[in-house]
Design an enzyme around this catalytic site. Sequence first.
Site, PDB file in Angstrom:
ATOM      1  N   PHE A   1      -8.488  -4.743   6.621  1.00 49.87           N
ATOM      2  CA  PHE A   1      -9.258  -5.272   5.306  1.00 49.87           C
ATOM      3  C   PHE A   1     -10.234  -4.711   4.681  1.00 49.87           C
ATOM      4  O   PHE A   1     -11.261  -5.289   4.137  1.00 49.87           O
ATOM      5  CB  PHE A   1      -9.099  -6.782   5.296  1.00 49.87           C
ATOM      6  CG  PHE A   1      -7.878  -7.397   5.850  1.00 49.87           C
ATOM      7  CD1 PHE A   1      -6.759  -7.228   5.576  1.00 49.87           C
ATOM      8  CD2 PHE A   1      -8.123  -8.184   7.309  1.00 49.87           C
ATOM      9  CE1 PHE A   1      -5.593  -7.756   6.187  1.00 49.87           C
ATOM     10  CE2 PHE A   1      -6.888  -8.726   7.873  1.00 49.87           C
ATOM     11  CZ  PHE A   1      -5.884  -8.428   7.048  1.00 49.87           C
TER      12      PHE A   1
ATOM     13  N   THR B   1      -0.335  -1.946   8.398  1.00 43.75           N
ATOM     14  CA  THR B   1       0.535  -1.721   7.336  1.00 43.75           C
ATOM     15  C   THR B   1       1.865  -1.353   7.288  1.00 43.75           C
ATOM     16  O   THR B   1       2.770  -1.587   6.529  1.00 43.75           O
ATOM     17  CB  THR B   1      -0.509  -0.909   6.420  1.00 43.75           C
ATOM     18  OG1 THR B   1      -0.637   0.460   7.068  1.00 43.75           O
ATOM     19  CG2 THR B   1      -1.731  -1.288   6.238  1.00 43.75           C
TER      20      THR B   1
ATOM     21  N   GLY C   1      -4.158   5.196   1.135  1.00 45.32           N
ATOM     22  CA  GLY C   1      -3.530   5.785   2.237  1.00 45.32           C
ATOM     23  C   GLY C   1      -2.141   6.251   1.883  1.00 45.32           C
ATOM     24  O   GLY C   1      -2.006   7.572   2.202  1.00 45.32           O
TER      25      GLY C   1
ATOM     26  N   GLU D   1      -3.849  -3.845  -1.918  1.00 42.10           N
ATOM     27  CA  GLU D   1      -4.838  -4.586  -2.322  1.00 42.10           C
ATOM     28  C   GLU D   1      -4.274  -5.455  -3.568  1.00 42.10           C
ATOM     29  O   GLU D   1      -4.795  -6.690  -3.754  1.00 42.10           O
ATOM     30  CB  GLU D   1      -6.123  -3.996  -2.819  1.00 42.10           C
ATOM     31  CG  GLU D   1      -6.952  -3.835  -1.384  1.00 42.10           C
ATOM     32  CD  GLU D   1      -7.831  -2.468  -1.303  1.00 42.10           C
ATOM     33  OE1 GLU D   1      -9.116  -2.471  -1.397  1.00 42.10           O
ATOM     34  OE2 GLU D   1      -7.288  -1.388  -1.550  1.00 42.10           O
TER      35      GLU D   1
HETATM   36 MO1  MOS Z   1      -9.856  -1.805   1.319  1.00 40.76          MO
HETATM   37  S1  MOS Z   1     -11.318  -3.229   1.107  1.00 40.76           S
HETATM   38  O1  MOS Z   1     -10.448  -0.806   0.529  1.00 40.76           O
HETATM   39  O2  MOS Z   1      -9.890  -1.158   3.101  1.00 40.76           O
END
Ligand code: MOS
Length: 716
Positions: A224, A456, A497, A655
């Site tokens: 996070f 993820t 990512g 996010e």
């Molecule tokens: Mo996220 S807070 O950009 O890993």
Amino acid sequence: MTGRVDGPDKVTGRARYAFEHQVEGAAYAWAVPSVIARGTIRSVDAARALALPGVLTVLTPDNAPRLPGTDDPELALFQSREVAYRGQFVAAVVAGTLEVAREAAEGVVIEYDQAPHDVVLTADHPGLYKPDFVNPRYETDTAAGDFDGAFAAAAVRVDATYRTPAEHNHPMEPHATVASWRGDTLTVYDATQGPSRTAGQVAAVFGLEPGQVRVIAEHVGGGFGAKGMPRANVILAALAARVTGRPVKCAVTRPQMFAVTGHRAPSIQRMRLGAGPDGRLTALCHDVIGQTSTLKEFTEQSAVATRHMYAAPHRRTTHRVVRLDVPTPSWMRAPGECPGMFALESAMDELAEACGIDPVELRLRNEPAVHPETGQPFSSRHLTACLLQGAARFGWAGRDPAPGTRRAGNPRGRWLTGTGVAASTYPARAMPSQARVTVSPSGRYQVLIAAADIGTGARTALLVVAAEALGVPAAAIDLRIGDSALPPAMIAGGSMGTASWTWAVIKACRALRDQVRARDGAVPPGGLSARADTTADIGALPARARYAFGAQFAEVRVDADTGEVRVPRLLGVFAAGRIVSPAQARSQLIGGMTMGLSMALHEESAMDPQFGDYPNHDLAGYHIAAHADVQDIDAVWIDEDEPDLGPAGAKGIGEVGIVGTAAAIASAVYHATGIRVRDLPIRLDMRSRRSRPRAATTCAWAVTSAWSTGPWTWPS
Ligand code: MOS
């Protein structure tokens, strides 16, 4: 639908996390935290600790090796006698077992010259200043037109201040490192979101070339943002290994994570919206006050989303920050957008009520055709579609806007009910990454990239796109990630990512596929390989406004006797480019929404002004939403294809799921009770006397003034 490729390894325990890696002859480091919030270390007496059998050394500012790279003061471990915050690592014991290291750490006697500390953020703090930029490199302030004039002249005005508390990321796996040296090369197993970045930064701290540090992160239990950069544990493990000549394991404890692994800074946000009677915004201003530490400047960019969400000719955004004697804030899931959109979207709900316009309709009326501040075209913007589809699925039509009038089931029952909506957004970006792909004569493919799967589903998504680009089944591919020895890649962060890594992977896969085709499928004995680097592609991107959007809908029930808030239903509809791996994407989105629910109802790192620390520093005192808090939650998406950010067409989903959730819930609480909560978390039982329900609603808890929230108790 593809199952999570690392699922079996995780459920059977085969998946190894940083601390679990077995190394021969490991020693253990246990950090000693500062017990003052500001001052100087006068002396360190390690005699008692060193007398314990099994203790190898005690690292202190007196004896720790000097570090050549101290650009990041959070990583300049034991290089100074100054204490910048309570909980800062000021010494460490290294011992043959974890138990002895921990026991010995209790015996390290540190004397301090304590200085008075200042740890409380206030809107009028004399130390507030304008930083040169806000995280990561946004303009601090922006303005267009004449906000003050237009606001004064507006037919309808909202002027309200919203507050969000300090919050901590708390991934399930705490930060941990195993470090070992061979000559001048360092190998670390680390819980990190970015092996390449961590390798580079750790090398800089020790004055090494990037190739001299190898960072391995096979499996990471969440981040996070907290694991987006190396933390003190990596430096401590590497220093301890250097000094003792043994591999060293170091795990940050949950209480220590409240100090040394970053957190979301608290915010005070004033929103001013001016509109015509038709709800069209004429004036929009978002002023943010935040805090950073004395060690390092990190300014949460809470007003940046306000710059692109809604059209308004006259507008302004500002950020001010104050350096306090607190731990250094950092990235936490949607830094900026998450707290900022709580304020903006709550204010939009207040404006909808003031104008007598449905809150979905109000947002539709304020859609901009281009980025309202830069004039750039949007690469794609489907907020309207998200709102409309969400309204249809949620059953929004015909909603009675009157607050505090509905009871669940029995009209004389205790549960007040209400619904709320908020928009969501997050930037869509990609960062340069590299990938290498090989094929053997037997037809086995290898895909290599220093990506990280922090839970993820990155492994699964990369395998899906690699198989598609190579035109072979996923079973023919060995994917290797999580190692800085692989081609360098962007971190698993900033929702970048997937777009960053798939771009490099697809490019390399297509190049290899073309080579194989050119040879009619005949792979020579030495195999074939292709490498891709997206630096030039990303440098050549056209100037466009690129964002993911979403609409969050919430239903709440509020106990009229106790003020307890439950969230029986949450729906998110997102437009985030192409969804590469649907099962993993849904999990990411409902995970973000759950974290938003947690932010709305529970999460608060309470600052104790006397000790300058967070007294609720464990998962008993810092409550995070559990399964029982989550009832009917759903995330869906609309078809969208991001044209710019690489061949996968993805925008990123890590996010956007958290953004807006808290505002939707707070607006639903207003709809249920008539009480507008502008400070998170929503705790109606703790409301001070400044909030009163409308006359029509009488609830025992809302008129109670016994719950004082004065300055010496938990901030409200
Ligand atoms: Mo996220 S807070 O950009 O890993």
